[in-house]
Design an enzyme around this catalytic site. Structure first.
Site, mmCIF file in Angstrom:
data_model
loop_
_atom_site.group_PDB
_atom_site.id
_atom_site.type_symbol
_atom_site.label_atom_id
_atom_site.label_comp_id
_atom_site.label_asym_id
_atom_site.label_seq_id
_atom_site.Cartn_x
_atom_site.Cartn_y
_atom_site.Cartn_z
ATOM 1 N N ARG A 177 -19.284 -14.932 -14.247
ATOM 2 C CA ARG A 177 -19.230 -14.558 -12.830
ATOM 3 C C ARG A 177 -18.686 -15.656 -11.919
ATOM 4 N NH1 ARG A 177 -24.470 -10.966 -10.933
ATOM 5 N NH2 ARG A 177 -24.596 -9.598 -12.738
ATOM 6 N N HIS B 61 -15.377 -3.824 -15.396
ATOM 7 C CA HIS B 61 -16.344 -4.640 -14.658
ATOM 8 C C HIS B 61 -17.635 -3.861 -14.422
ATOM 9 C CE1 HIS B 61 -17.032 -8.375 -12.554
ATOM 10 N NE2 HIS B 61 -17.495 -7.728 -11.497
ATOM 11 N N TYR C 285 -9.791 3.423 3.158
ATOM 12 C CA TYR C 285 -8.777 3.359 4.211
ATOM 13 C C TYR C 285 -7.627 2.405 3.891
ATOM 14 C CZ TYR C 285 -12.397 5.626 7.032
ATOM 15 O OH TYR C 285 -13.342 6.482 7.514
#
Length: 832
Positions: A30, A76, A120
């Site tokens: 990570r 992931h 968006y």
């Protein structure tokens, strides 16, 4: 624990083991980047998923939600928020030095605004992002199973760019963290090439050797980076310490300058912020300090940032010293930050603190492995193809027997076996012959097969040679790095400064004294360049430079119009570009109108106490003022000389008070007189007569300072020119008619331009159509004053086009010693 069984454990040991497993999972999977490609797993998975989807730099944009879903579903196993935030950061030009993703839509801002929801926004790979995955389909990197074992994902990317250094990395793991600053791609590439060239003597490379190329971090938001803390000595240089040990601290300051508003008021303009500073939070912090009474003297604080760039305006009360306020703001706000460098990265899944030298070597080792595996892949592919082509060539050479054999065979298997016996070929070659189309038997097609076979043989020979020579492989890496630098390299944004020490007005600009070249194009675009070479100008240039000035990065630029108005621009505000045509209109950087005609551009330090400025107009008026009367940075334009309605200011020069001025008129008359004959006056005053004009139509077409050993270049409207020694021109009194400078031939109507030059320097002739031609002064006829010149053969494309001006390099102004009353550095020829 097995079901149905009870196993006794020690809680301390179980907690220790579980915590270590968790810690290593966070460290490896990570928080920390791989030292080879500079990526954390989430970034690597996003880029690989986009590559796999075909969402590349040359494709259309795709919804971010679709990309995030692809990453979550395949690679992931974490939340969509983490994936989208990582994608957004790779598209932010204020967070990444070189953005890896090209975003479309609201991807946040330096004010701290969040990106729009993933439904968006749209994204695709940036061009430089494609370079991280180049050749990944050639078995160049290792792949591993994804989270459920259904797919394979790369464990590292081939990355043709040194991503860890150029984009940096930030991450907090368990018990450790990394904070690697971004760097300039060109500088890192130069350092890598140096390491490759010195590969056999790698141990002898020092940090100082590498810092000749990597000057320091280069943040996307610019700012000033300081080598030293206040009062630190060279041996305590924290930047060198960071690069040598992998740990260190540097000081970052906002780029700011001070403007005089008149009537005793000043304001501070902040144009660049330290890396990762939130502009909105900074403004709130300053306002909070003012309310608490810890920061005094401010009258207004506003954000004027727009598409031209960041601009934070801090207006001060009357009589307040801006330098003192700015110094205090550096101490109390994020205008000054300390950046802690921790160059921690994973090597073989182990976290290690790495020096700059080690990071460069890790990347070169990685690229060597990529080139080796790529070459092996290409070699096997080339051998396989050459093997097939050899079989086709054998078949073509015995095409009649091949056809008879195939026709006699009862089926394909029998035909294949018969061909293997007939031609002595393998089963793969025999199958290729059976699959061969009849058109390949045409003469041209047979020739193409032979040419392809020869090409594959050459490729095989090259790859075998490459794989057997580590030095040759390093040469390939160096060549590829140079191509990357040519394609994506850019100018440094952050300025490296030696020390934060320094007080007073001189330190207000907080910029180093680095030489720059300032240009103003024919359309009014102003730009600066670091290189101290005259920009290349040809007849094809659409916007050649009208003014070329040698300056210093911490000086003030004075833009003076033909109507006698002057505006100031801090040099640091002028964009750094590759050519004059890429600059910014002067009217966007100062309060002048775009319709104003520029008469002169000067680059000088603010607050000079010695020396003079001398002005000359087209109507023959001259004026002289003391440099001490020139203000520093001003928010409004001011009058330097009152100019009549029928007159224009044409020339402005800085002098030492003991020089001579030479004026030339349209009728080819010149007058030379000492500047001491021009009485110093104040800023708004008009001029006094410098030369007596022959008639109402006459005007001055050239004015310059006399320099020892220099020559007068004179040019007529139809490109007749000559140079004459200045010693041919007698010193006269001001306001006289002058002497003949060049006998005009019948073909010439008038003189159009003059300039004082050295024969070795670069000069350009500028036409009234904006066309510029380089003039070789050594080829211009050297003729004594008063005699005709020679044709310099400058072709004009239109009948109404004629020579209008001579462009030369204005030398750098050097401030005077107090006792010498100012002087100008001798004009040194600048050549290309």
């Amino acid at each position: 624990m097995d079901i149905g069984q009870t196993r006794q454990i020690t809680i301390e040991q179980e907690m220790r083991d579980a915590y270590l497993d968790y810690a290593m999972s966070v460290i490896v999977a990570r928080a920390l980047p791989d030292a080879r490609d500079g990526l954390k797993p989430v970034h690597r998975r996003i880029l690989y998923a986009m590559h796999d989807m075909g969402v590349r730099a040359d494709s259309t944009y795709k919804k971010s939600a679709r990309i995030v879903g692809e990453v979550l579903g395949k690679y992931h196993p974490h939340g969509d928020g983490a994936v989208y935030e990582s994608l957004v950061r790779m598209a932010q030009d204020f967070a990444m030095r070189y953005v890896l993703i090209d975003g479309q839509g609201n991807f946040g801002s330096i004010d701290g605004d969040s990106a729009a929801a993933m439904r968006y926004t749209e994204a695709r790979m940036a061009s430089i992002g494609d370079e991280l995955l180049i050749d990944i389909d050639k078995d160049t990197v290792e792949f591993g199973d994804n989270f459920d074992g259904s797919l394979r994902e790369p464990l590292v990317l081939p990355t043709a760019i040194p991503n860890l250094l150029v984009n940096g990395a930030t991450g907090i793991a368990v018990g450790m963290s990394t904070n690697i600053p971004p760097h300039n791609l060109g500088e890192v590439v130069d350092a890598l090439i140096y390491v490759i060239d010195k590969w056999d003597a790698y141990e002898d490379i020092s940090t100082n050797d590498l810092m000749k190329f990597v000057k320091g971090p280069d943040f996307p938001t610019g700012g000033l980076i300081y080598h030293h803390e206040d009062g630190a000595e060279d041996e305590d240089n924290t930047l060198i310490t960071a690069y040598a040990t992998g740990r260190g601290k540097i000081t970052i300051r906002a780029k700011a300058h001070i403007e005089d508003m008149g009537r005793g008021k000043q304001r501070i303009i902040v144009s660049e912020l330290p890396y990762q500073v939130n502009k909105t939070s900074l403004i709130e912090r300053i306002a909070s300090l003012v309310r608490e009474g810890r920061l005094e003297g401010l009258s207004d604080l506003r954000d004027e940032s727009d598409r031209q760039g960041l601009r934070l305006v801090i207006e001060l009360q009357r009589g307040v010293d801006a330098a003192d306020v700015l110094s205090r703001m550096y101490k109390l706000t994020q205008l000054q930050e300390t950046f802690g460098i921790i160059m921690l990265a994973l090597i073989n899944d182990e976290p290690r603190i790495l020096s700059l030298k080690q990071l460069l070597k890790v990347y070169v080792d990685h690229r060597l492995e990529i080139v080796r595996r790529r070459s092996v892949f290409d070699l096997e592919k080339a051998r396989s193809r050459a093997h097939i082509l050899l079989g086709l060539l054998k078949a073509i050479d015995a095409i009649d027997e091949v056809i008879r054999t195939i026709r006699k065979a009862p089926d394909a298997d029998a035909a294949r076996q018969a061909l293997m016996v007939l031609l002595g070929i393998t089963e793969i070659q025999a199958q290729a012959i059976l699959d061969m189309q009849l058109r390949r038997l045409a003469a041209l097609e047979r020739q193409r097969i032979r040419e392809e076979f020869d090409e594959k043989q050459r490729l095989i020979t090259y790859l075998e040679s490459l794989l057997s020579s580590p030095a040759q492989m390093r040469g390939v890496i160096a060549t590829e790095l140079k191509d990357i630098r040519s394609a994506y390299g850019d100018k440094r944004r952050s300025v490296i400064v030696d020390s934060t020490a320094g007080t007073g007005a001189e330190a207000a600009l907080f910029l180093p004294e680095e030489p720059v070249l300032l240009t103003v194009s024919t359309s009014g675009k102003i730009a600066r360049m670091q290189e101290q070479a005259v920009p290349r100008v040809t007849a094809e240039n659409k916007e050649p430079p009208r003014f070329i000035i040698e300056g210093v990065a911490n000086q003030v630029v004075y833009v003076i119009t033909k109507k006698g108005m002057c505006a100031t621009i801090p040099m640091q505000q002028i964009p750094e570009t590759e050519s004059p045509a890429e600059g910014t209109l002067f009217s966007d950087l100062c309060p002048l109108n775009s319709s104003d005609e520029i008469a002169a551009v000067l680059s000088m330090p603010a607050g000079l106490e010695h020396g003079f400025l001398i002005f000359a107009s087209e109507q023959g008026l001259v004026k002289r003022i003391r440099l001490s009367e020139m203000p520093g940075l001003m928010t409004k334009p001011f009058i330097v000389m009152n100019i009549g309605e029928d007159d224009k200011l044409g020339w402005v020069y800085a002098t030492d008070g003991r020089q001579e001025l030479i004026l030339s008129t349209r009728e080819a008359m010149s007058i030379r007189f000492p500047e001491s004959e021009v009485r110093p006056t104040g800023l708004p005053a008009g001029g006094m007569k410098g030369v007596k004009l022959a008639n109402e139509r006459s005007r001055v077409i050239g004015a310059d300072l006399v320099r020892d050993g220099a020559f007068m270049l004179t040019v007529s409207d139809d490109a007749v020119a000559k140079v004459s020694a200045l010693t041919d021109y007698p010193v006269q009194g001001r306001a006289g008619g002058g002497v003949i400078t060049m006998r005009l031939p019948k073909s010439s109507r008038e003189l159009v331009a003059t300039a004082v030059v050295q024969l070795e320097q670069t000069a350009y002739l500028m036409s009234n159509r904006g066309k510029a031609i380089k003039l070789n002064l050594k080829r211009v006829p050297l003729v004594i004053r008063g005699r005709p010149g020679g044709d310099i053969q400058m072709s004009m494309e239109r009948k109404d086009e004629q020579i209008e001006a001579i462009v030369t390099v204005t030398p750098r102004y050097v401030p005077a010693e107090p006792e010498s009353e100012g002087f100008i550095e001798p004009r040194v020829p600048v050549t290309e």
